[in-house]
Design a protein around this motif. Structure first.
Motif, short mmCIF file in Angstrom:
data_model
loop_
_atom_site.label_atom_id
_atom_site.label_comp_id
_atom_site.label_asym_id
_atom_site.label_seq_id
_atom_site.Cartn_x
_atom_site.Cartn_y
_atom_site.Cartn_z
N GLN A 137 -26.64 16.35 -42.89
CA GLN A 137 -27.78 17.11 -43.39
C GLN A 137 -27.34 18.42 -44.04
OE1 GLN A 137 -30.96 15.89 -43.60
NE2 GLN A 137 -29.85 14.06 -42.95
N ALA B 134 -27.90 19.18 -48.03
CA ALA B 134 -28.55 20.40 -48.49
C ALA B 134 -27.70 21.11 -49.53
CB ALA B 134 -28.84 21.32 -47.30
N SER C 198 -27.83 19.16 -52.74
CA SER C 198 -29.11 19.38 -53.42
C SER C 198 -29.13 20.71 -54.15
CB SER C 198 -30.25 19.32 -52.40
OG SER C 198 -31.49 19.59 -53.01
#
Length: 356
Positions: A336, A340, A343
């Motif tokens: 995760q 992130a 992204s």
């Protein structure tokens, strides 16, 4: 298609998938200890490379890629001083100059050499590069290729600046920059086909990429006297490798079966001139199939971590984040956090494209 995130996550997943089966040069031993066909993350066996880490962990090379991603996001671009400060304060205090130590369970030659010159000899950055002929610089600069994917000149300048922090052989640097030039093309939306060399040579001809032209189109002799500009690589040949590997993958008369035997054709060792052709071949042959590409990269043994990381970036760029099997993402430790970051890099790359 989230090609930036696909390239970054593709590289990190390739790195982590090979962690538990890294550096088996005896393929019979690899099959005996890791199974006949590796399909997922493995915990390294005690006493082997990266011992003590868990399935899904990153190697130090993967952690350095993450560090550079964080620096690019923090600075909204490549700032060498910020990245070297991170090396000085976050990585180097955890090293002692020996191989089997440090974050990620193993410290590669180029990083050990830079640590020795920087920490033990107190040299300034710019005088810490060594002679390693390996792929660490190319792998680290994947972050730069992703950030500046639509700005090839800026990408090449930043990638070169970062790579020469640890590697000083001009041929190795040229091949490392060329890999990231290929990756940038894939992130921009093209596929790894036999035409890749022509595309990159056109950028060299226009001065976008820092490769001196020793020939004209179709490798004809140059016309007149050419002036070599300072800082250019002496030969454009590194830009041609991906196209030739793609041609081999497309040629029905060239058969490498099963595809993992690409490691036997191009070589199992760590040197970049063994690694890049194999990665290019797999990334062209399986350009729409991330899983097949990285699993054949891993099951070829030898320096399969670099092969899988390079291949993973190239194919991840072509299929996008959604083309990477979900189990590979969920099985990656701290996924995760990395998603992130990827992204944010995707957003930064889009902003950079608008600011060209």
């Amino acid at each position: 298609m989230q090609r930036v995130a696909g390239a970054l996550m593709g590289a990190l997943i390739g790195d982590a998938l090979a962690l538990g089966c890294h550096w088996y040069y005896d393929l019979a031993e690899l099959r005996q200890e890791c199974g006949p066909w590796i399909t997922d993350y493995l915990t390294p066996r005690p006493g082997r490379y990266h011992g003590g880490l868990l399935a899904g962990d990153l190697s130090q090379t993967g952690l350095l890629l993450v560090m550079l991603m964080e620096s690019l996001i923090h600075c909204a671009g490549y700032e060498e001083d910020d990245f070297t400060h991170r090396l000085d304060t976050e990585l180097f205090p955890q090293l002692d100059g020996t191989p089997m130590q440090g974050p990620g369970g193993y410290t590669n030659q180029s990083i050990r050499e830079a640590w020795r010159k920087r920490v033990s000899e107190k040299r300034p950055w710019g005088a810490c590069a060594g002679d390693a002929d390996t792929t660490e610089g190319a792998e680290r600069a994947i972050a730069i290729a992703a950030f500046f994917a639509l700005q090839p000149k800026k990408m090449a300048e930043a990638a070169c600046s970062n790579i020469i922090l640890t590697q000083r052989d001009p041929a190795i640097v040229a091949m490392s920059v060329a890999f990231n030039a290929v990756l940038s093309q894939l992130i921009s939306g093209v596929f790894l086909t036999p035409q890749m060399g022509t595309r990159l040579m056109a950028q060299a001809t226009s001065g976008v990429l820092p490769f001196h032209q020793v020939t004209q189109g179709h490798l004809h002799p140059p016309q007149g006297t050419e002036k070599i500009q300072a800082g250019q690589f002496s030969s454009p040949d590194a830009l041609l490798t991906a196209g030739y590997a793609a041609l081999a993958a497309a040629d029905p008369d060239i058969i490498i079966e099963p595809a993992w035997k690409v490691s036997l054709v191009y070589g199992m060792p760590c040197a970049i001139y063994h690694q890049l052709p194999g990665a290019y071949y797999l990334a062209s042959r399986f350009r729409e199939d991330y899983e097949s590409a990285v699993l054949h990269a891993i099951n070829g043994g030898g320096q399969n971590m670099s092969r899988a990381m390079l291949t993973g970036a190239l194919v991840g760029a072509q299929v996008g984040l959604e083309g990477i099997p979900h189990r590979f993402i969920t099985g990656l430790r701290d996924s995760q956090q990395y998603l992130a970051l990827a992204s944010e890099m995707e957003q930064c790359a889009g902003l950079n494209a608008k600011l060209r």
